[in-house]
Motif scaffolding. Structure first.
Motif: not given
Length: 133
Positions: A26-32, A34-36, A38-44
């Protein structure tokens, strides 16, 4: 002891990895973000988990991120104050004997007076000319 790790230690380490993995993702999804895209991590994390009734408050106030950073700071302070449990090193005499046997056969650190130590540069061709210059 070789291969003497108790099962409860292994299970505790697995539990730590499982507990922290969601916070790290979750930390890396928030920190990055823009890079994440349309990925599964962003959807989740941005759609499904973020709006669940139990987790919505945690995501609204960034509790997971603050907990992760707080744990990092506490660990940093603790390890700066007390970097190791014990400050002494214990050597095994049997391992020292085996190492001395592999390295030179005799006692380590002892040299005969009949055979003086030679430098590595004395064995190189032309090293005498360089030493005299």
């Amino acid at each position: 002891r070789h291969q003497g790790t108790p099962l409860n230690s292994i299970l505790f380490n697995v539990e730590l990895v499982l507990v922290t993995s969601a916070a790290v993702v979750q930390f890396t999804q928030v920190a990055f973000a823009n890079y994440a895209r349309l990925t599964d991590a962003e959807v989740i994390f941005s759609a499904q988990v973020k709006y669940m009734t139990f987790y919505s408050w945690f995501f609204e106030y960034n509790v997971f991120i603050y907990m992760l950073l707080g744990w990092f700071l506490l660990s940093l302070i603790y390890l700066l104050i007390r970097p190791r449990d014990t400050g002494e090193l214990r050597f095994d005499k049997n391992a020292d004997k085996k190492l001395a046997k592999i390295v030179g056969g005799g006692k380590a650190g002892k040299h005969s007076d009949k055979q003086p130590l030679r430098s590595a540069s004395a064995e190189l061709p032309g090293a005498g000319a360089l030493a005299q210059a």
